[in-house]
Write a protein that holds these residues in place. Structure first.
Motif, PDB file in Angstrom:
ATOM      1  N   HIS A 304       0.843  -1.204   0.000  1.00 52.79           N
ATOM      2  CA  HIS A 304       0.000   0.000   0.000  1.00 52.79           C
ATOM      3  C   HIS A 304       0.874   1.248   0.000  1.00 52.79           C
ATOM      4  O   HIS A 304       2.010   1.218   0.469  1.00 52.79           O
ATOM      5  N   VAL A 305       0.327   2.332  -0.520  1.00 52.70           N
ATOM      6  CA  VAL A 305       0.971   3.634  -0.408  1.00 52.70           C
ATOM      7  C   VAL A 305      -0.073   4.680  -0.026  1.00 52.70           C
ATOM      8  O   VAL A 305      -1.264   4.527  -0.318  1.00 52.70           O
ATOM      9  N   ARG A 306       0.409   5.732   0.616  1.00 49.14           N
ATOM     10  CA  ARG A 306      -0.441   6.855   1.019  1.00 49.14           C
ATOM     11  C   ARG A 306       0.068   8.093   0.298  1.00 49.14           C
ATOM     12  O   ARG A 306       1.272   8.315   0.211  1.00 49.14           O
ATOM     13  N   LEU A 307      -0.837   8.902  -0.227  1.00 48.75           N
ATOM     14  CA  LEU A 307      -0.420  10.096  -0.955  1.00 48.75           C
ATOM     15  C   LEU A 307      -1.439  11.213  -0.776  1.00 48.75           C
ATOM     16  O   LEU A 307      -2.620  10.953  -0.504  1.00 48.75           O
ATOM     17  N   GLU A 308      -0.975  12.446  -0.904  1.00 46.19           N
ATOM     18  CA  GLU A 308      -1.851  13.606  -0.849  1.00 46.19           C
ATOM     19  C   GLU A 308      -2.054  14.118  -2.265  1.00 46.19           C
ATOM     20  O   GLU A 308      -1.109  14.310  -3.023  1.00 46.19           O
ATOM     21  N   LEU A 309      -3.333  14.361  -2.646  1.00 48.75           N
ATOM     22  CA  LEU A 309      -3.669  14.820  -3.986  1.00 48.75           C
ATOM     23  C   LEU A 309      -4.369  16.165  -3.928  1.00 48.75           C
ATOM     24  O   LEU A 309      -5.106  16.460  -2.968  1.00 48.75           O
ATOM     25  N   ASP A 310      -4.158  16.974  -4.962  1.00 49.86           N
ATOM     26  CA  ASP A 310      -4.892  18.239  -5.042  1.00 49.86           C
ATOM     27  C   ASP A 310      -6.361  17.952  -5.360  1.00 49.86           C
ATOM     28  O   ASP A 310      -6.758  16.801  -5.584  1.00 49.86           O
ATOM     29  N   GLU A 311      -7.171  18.994  -5.406  1.00 45.71           N
ATOM     30  CA  GLU A 311      -8.622  18.796  -5.533  1.00 45.71           C
ATOM     31  C   GLU A 311      -9.001  18.031  -6.796  1.00 45.71           C
ATOM     32  O   GLU A 311      -9.816  17.105  -6.757  1.00 45.71           O
ATOM     33  N   GLU A 312      -8.419  18.379  -7.941  1.00 44.82           N
ATOM     34  CA  GLU A 312      -8.780  17.714  -9.193  1.00 44.82           C
ATOM     35  C   GLU A 312      -8.348  16.249  -9.196  1.00 44.82           C
ATOM     36  O   GLU A 312      -9.113  15.356  -9.594  1.00 44.82           O
ATOM     37  N   ALA A 313      -7.113  15.991  -8.759  1.00 44.90           N
ATOM     38  CA  ALA A 313      -6.632  14.610  -8.720  1.00 44.90           C
ATOM     39  C   ALA A 313      -7.427  13.786  -7.718  1.00 44.90           C
ATOM     40  O   ALA A 313      -7.711  12.596  -7.948  1.00 44.90           O
ATOM     41  N   TYR A 314      -7.828  14.413  -6.607  1.00 40.79           N
ATOM     42  CA  TYR A 314      -8.642  13.719  -5.614  1.00 40.79           C
ATOM     43  C   TYR A 314     -10.003  13.344  -6.205  1.00 40.79           C
ATOM     44  O   TYR A 314     -10.518  12.252  -5.958  1.00 40.79           O
ATOM     45  N   ARG A 315     -10.572  14.246  -7.006  1.00 36.87           N
ATOM     46  CA  ARG A 315     -11.873  13.972  -7.653  1.00 36.87           C
ATOM     47  C   ARG A 315     -11.741  12.783  -8.609  1.00 36.87           C
ATOM     48  O   ARG A 315     -12.597  11.895  -8.636  1.00 36.87           O
ATOM     49  N   ILE A 316     -10.628  12.746  -9.377  1.00 39.90           N
ATOM     50  CA  ILE A 316     -10.412  11.635 -10.308  1.00 39.90           C
ATOM     51  C   ILE A 316     -10.286  10.310  -9.546  1.00 39.90           C
ATOM     52  O   ILE A 316     -10.872   9.290  -9.919  1.00 39.90           O
ATOM     53  N   GLU A 330       2.187   8.995 -10.803  1.00 35.50           N
ATOM     54  CA  GLU A 330       3.635   9.090 -10.738  1.00 35.50           C
ATOM     55  C   GLU A 330       4.031   9.880  -9.497  1.00 35.50           C
ATOM     56  O   GLU A 330       3.287  10.742  -9.027  1.00 35.50           O
ATOM     57  N   GLY A 331       5.221   9.566  -8.953  1.00 34.42           N
ATOM     58  CA  GLY A 331       5.686  10.296  -7.786  1.00 34.42           C
ATOM     59  C   GLY A 331       6.960   9.699  -7.228  1.00 34.42           C
ATOM     60  O   GLY A 331       7.611   8.865  -7.861  1.00 34.42           O
ATOM     61  N   SER A 346       1.588  13.103  -9.332  1.00 31.72           N
ATOM     62  CA  SER A 346       1.117  13.794 -10.532  1.00 31.72           C
ATOM     63  C   SER A 346       0.611  12.769 -11.535  1.00 31.72           C
ATOM     64  O   SER A 346       0.765  11.556 -11.352  1.00 31.72           O
ATOM     65  N   GLN A 347       0.006  13.255 -12.600  1.00 28.29           N
ATOM     66  CA  GLN A 347      -0.455  12.403 -13.703  1.00 28.29           C
ATOM     67  C   GLN A 347      -1.416  11.313 -13.216  1.00 28.29           C
ATOM     68  O   GLN A 347      -1.293  10.146 -13.560  1.00 28.29           O
ATOM     69  N   VAL A 348      -2.407  11.715 -12.407  1.00 23.86           N
ATOM     70  CA  VAL A 348      -3.376  10.753 -11.884  1.00 23.86           C
ATOM     71  C   VAL A 348      -4.443  10.484 -12.947  1.00 23.86           C
ATOM     72  O   VAL A 348      -5.159  11.389 -13.363  1.00 23.86           O
ATOM     73  N   VAL A 349      -4.536   9.239 -13.397  1.00 28.27           N
ATOM     74  CA  VAL A 349      -5.518   8.873 -14.428  1.00 28.27           C
ATOM     75  C   VAL A 349      -6.099   7.501 -14.096  1.00 28.27           C
ATOM     76  O   VAL A 349      -5.421   6.638 -13.537  1.00 28.27           O
ATOM     77  N   PRO A 350      -7.399   7.286 -14.412  1.00 30.01           N
ATOM     78  CA  PRO A 350      -7.978   5.944 -14.229  1.00 30.01           C
ATOM     79  C   PRO A 350      -7.421   4.980 -15.263  1.00 30.01           C
ATOM     80  O   PRO A 350      -6.986   5.381 -16.344  1.00 30.01           O
ATOM     81  N   VAL A 351      -7.428   3.699 -14.928  1.00 24.08           N
ATOM     82  CA  VAL A 351      -6.871   2.665 -15.796  1.00 24.08           C
ATOM     83  C   VAL A 351      -7.941   1.616 -16.063  1.00 24.08           C
ATOM     84  O   VAL A 351      -8.581   1.116 -15.133  1.00 24.08           O
ATOM     85  N   GLN A 352      -8.143   1.280 -17.340  1.00 20.77           N
ATOM     86  CA  GLN A 352      -9.094   0.236 -17.692  1.00 20.77           C
ATOM     87  C   GLN A 352      -8.540  -1.133 -17.325  1.00 20.77           C
ATOM     88  O   GLN A 352      -7.358  -1.412 -17.526  1.00 20.77           O
ATOM     89  N   VAL A 353      -9.400  -1.991 -16.788  1.00 19.48           N
ATOM     90  CA  VAL A 353      -9.013  -3.358 -16.429  1.00 19.48           C
ATOM     91  C   VAL A 353     -10.069  -4.320 -16.966  1.00 19.48           C
ATOM     92  O   VAL A 353     -11.162  -3.910 -17.370  1.00 19.48           O
ATOM     93  N   ASP A 354      -9.744  -5.614 -16.969  1.00 22.30           N
ATOM     94  CA  ASP A 354     -10.708  -6.594 -17.454  1.00 22.30           C
ATOM     95  C   ASP A 354     -11.855  -6.738 -16.459  1.00 22.30           C
ATOM     96  O   ASP A 354     -11.785  -6.277 -15.318  1.00 22.30           O
ATOM     97  N   GLU A 355     -12.933  -7.389 -16.881  1.00 24.74           N
ATOM     98  CA  GLU A 355     -14.146  -7.473 -16.080  1.00 24.74           C
ATOM     99  C   GLU A 355     -13.900  -8.190 -14.752  1.00 24.74           C
ATOM    100  O   GLU A 355     -14.466  -7.812 -13.723  1.00 24.74           O
ATOM    101  N   GLU A 356     -13.074  -9.224 -14.768  1.00 28.00           N
ATOM    102  CA  GLU A 356     -12.825  -9.976 -13.538  1.00 28.00           C
ATOM    103  C   GLU A 356     -12.161  -9.104 -12.483  1.00 28.00           C
ATOM    104  O   GLU A 356     -12.561  -9.111 -11.310  1.00 28.00           O
ATOM    105  N   GLU A 357     -11.153  -8.340 -12.897  1.00 26.42           N
ATOM    106  CA  GLU A 357     -10.471  -7.468 -11.951  1.00 26.42           C
ATOM    107  C   GLU A 357     -11.397  -6.347 -11.487  1.00 26.42           C
ATOM    108  O   GLU A 357     -11.391  -5.963 -10.313  1.00 26.42           O
ATOM    109  N   ARG A 358     -12.218  -5.856 -12.398  1.00 27.46           N
ATOM    110  CA  ARG A 358     -13.144  -4.777 -12.019  1.00 27.46           C
ATOM    111  C   ARG A 358     -14.168  -5.280 -11.010  1.00 27.46           C
ATOM    112  O   ARG A 358     -14.507  -4.572 -10.048  1.00 27.46           O
ATOM    113  N   ASP A 359     -14.674  -6.502 -11.202  1.00 29.99           N
ATOM    114  CA  ASP A 359     -15.623  -7.070 -10.234  1.00 29.99           C
ATOM    115  C   ASP A 359     -14.970  -7.199  -8.864  1.00 29.99           C
ATOM    116  O   ASP A 359     -15.603  -6.957  -7.827  1.00 29.99           O
ATOM    117  N   ARG A 360     -13.713  -7.602  -8.867  1.00 29.10           N
ATOM    118  CA  ARG A 360     -13.015  -7.741  -7.588  1.00 29.10           C
ATOM    119  C   ARG A 360     -12.850  -6.390  -6.904  1.00 29.10           C
ATOM    120  O   ARG A 360     -12.997  -6.268  -5.688  1.00 29.10           O
TER     121      ARG A 360
END
Length: 379
Positions: A304-316, A330-331, A346-360
């Protein structure tokens, strides 16, 4: 067929054969260090004799019936060809009439320190570092699952059997690391310099190892570690056939403590690109920056990692959490705190995954309703 009897010579730590009478050999079982009585018996040195199988069966039966710890260790070594690591602590007797016994706390300390030393070696197999922190810990712990623990009468000594197939890299790394640590301590005590600890990192020395050795020695008059290779496999390349035991004394502790502090202070941060599932979000109000906790899926050998994000990155991150998608960020993974904190995110973006991983991931979301409410309300 001779029954197991005490042997007068100084015992060795691995089963070995030496010529005896024609068609037989004397087998000396491993004995605890410091020296003590061992088990000796006659066995055929070749299967060419008609009764060789019967004689071997009788030898195994004699070992199984023997109360000597060395007999049990021979049986374990025969069942699973293994390298052996032995620890011992020199401590006063807990009271009169208790010769050979050890206090409960001392026995627990021995087991705990031995486990720490094995874990430090397993971490060094995964990668060299002065301070590992949380890195590689999950895989290193899994490595220890194949090890066996031998009988430890009295609680002053302990033996671990490392199966050659799975445990040889760990045994080799510990051999080099422990001797490098001993040499670095000697250099520091003779010259006052700490440079030898810097070069010892390549051999596998780390803060984790220095802390483990401190735990082994603390409260004792001295402690040691001995290693013996599985006879069937022989010594690995670059290692002596019969490694010398490594011993430490209370006088070595200041150097080990200084080295551990130095490793912790000097280990650099690591630039990473992590993919992780959002498992917790928290901020003080409905708007602004917030704290996010990720379960790492790729990009770093930490859970696990802990990080602080600005408002926009936190919303994402919050939106990705709600729809069951991981995020990529990245960091710098900071050594302070054990490589559990990501800075300069920085560079916080969602990542597409397969259905099995998404269900998990969605199931994980349902199991963390509090985090879900925090993402929605900012409370």
């Amino acid at each position: 067929m001779a029954s197991p009897t005490p042997h007068a010579s100084t015992p060795r730590s691995s089963a070995s054969c030496s010529p005896a009478t024609a068609g037989s050999a004397v087998v000396e079982g491993p004995a605890a260090v410091p020296p003590g009585p061992s088990t000796s018996l006659l066995v055929p040195d070749t299967t060419a004799f008609p009764d060789s199988e019967d004689l071997l069966a009788e030898a195994l039966t004699a070992l199984a019936r023997s109360a000597a710890p060395s007999a049990r260790e021979v049986l374990i070594a025969l069942a699973v060809p293994s390298d052996e690591i032995r620890w011992w602590r020199e401590v006063p007797e807990p009271g009169t009439g208790t010769a050979g016994a050890a206090g409960w706390t001392g026995a627990e300390q021995l087991h705990g320190a031995a486990r720490q030393i094995l874990l430090a070696g397993a971490l060094a197999v995964r990668g060299r570092a002065g301070y590992h922190g949380a890195r590689h810990r999950r895989r290193a712990m899994a490595t220890l699952g194949s090890l066996l623990i031998g009988p430890a009468p009295g609680g002053r000594e302990l033996t671990a059997f490392l199966p050659v197939e799975a445990g040889r890299p760990l045994a080799v790394r510990l051999h080099h690391a422990l001797h490098a640590a001993r040499e670095a301590v000697d250099y520091q005590r003779a010259t006052g310099g700490m440079e030898a600890f810097d070069s010892a990192v390549e051999a596998g020395v780390s803060r984790e190892l220095t802390e483990a050795v401190i735990a082994l020695v603390r409260g004792s008059e001295g402690a040691g570690i001995a290693l013996d290779w599985a006879p069937a496999a022989g010594a690995p390349d670059g290692c002596p056939a019969r490694p010398e035991p490594v011993e430490f004394s209370p006088g070595d502790l200041p150097a080990l403590r200084r080295a551990g502090a130095r490793y912790l202070r000097d280990e650099p941060a690591v630039t990473v690109r992590i993919t992780g599932a959002v498992v917790r979000l928290r901020r003080s109000g409905p708007r602004g920056a917030g704290i996010v906790r990720l379960r790492v899926l790729a990009g770093a050998e930490v859970p696990h990692v802990r990080l602080e994000l600005d408002e926009e990155a936190y919303r994402i991150a919050g939106q990705a959490h709600l729809v069951g998608l991981p995020v990529r960020v990245e960091g710098r993974l900071e050594s302070r705190g054990g490589f559990r904190r990501l800075t300069r995110a920085s560079q916080v973006v969602p990542v597409q995954v397969d259905e099995e991983e998404r269900d998990r991931l969605m199931k994980s979301l349902q199991e963390n309703v509090d985090s879900f409410e925090e993402a929605c309300t900012g409370e």
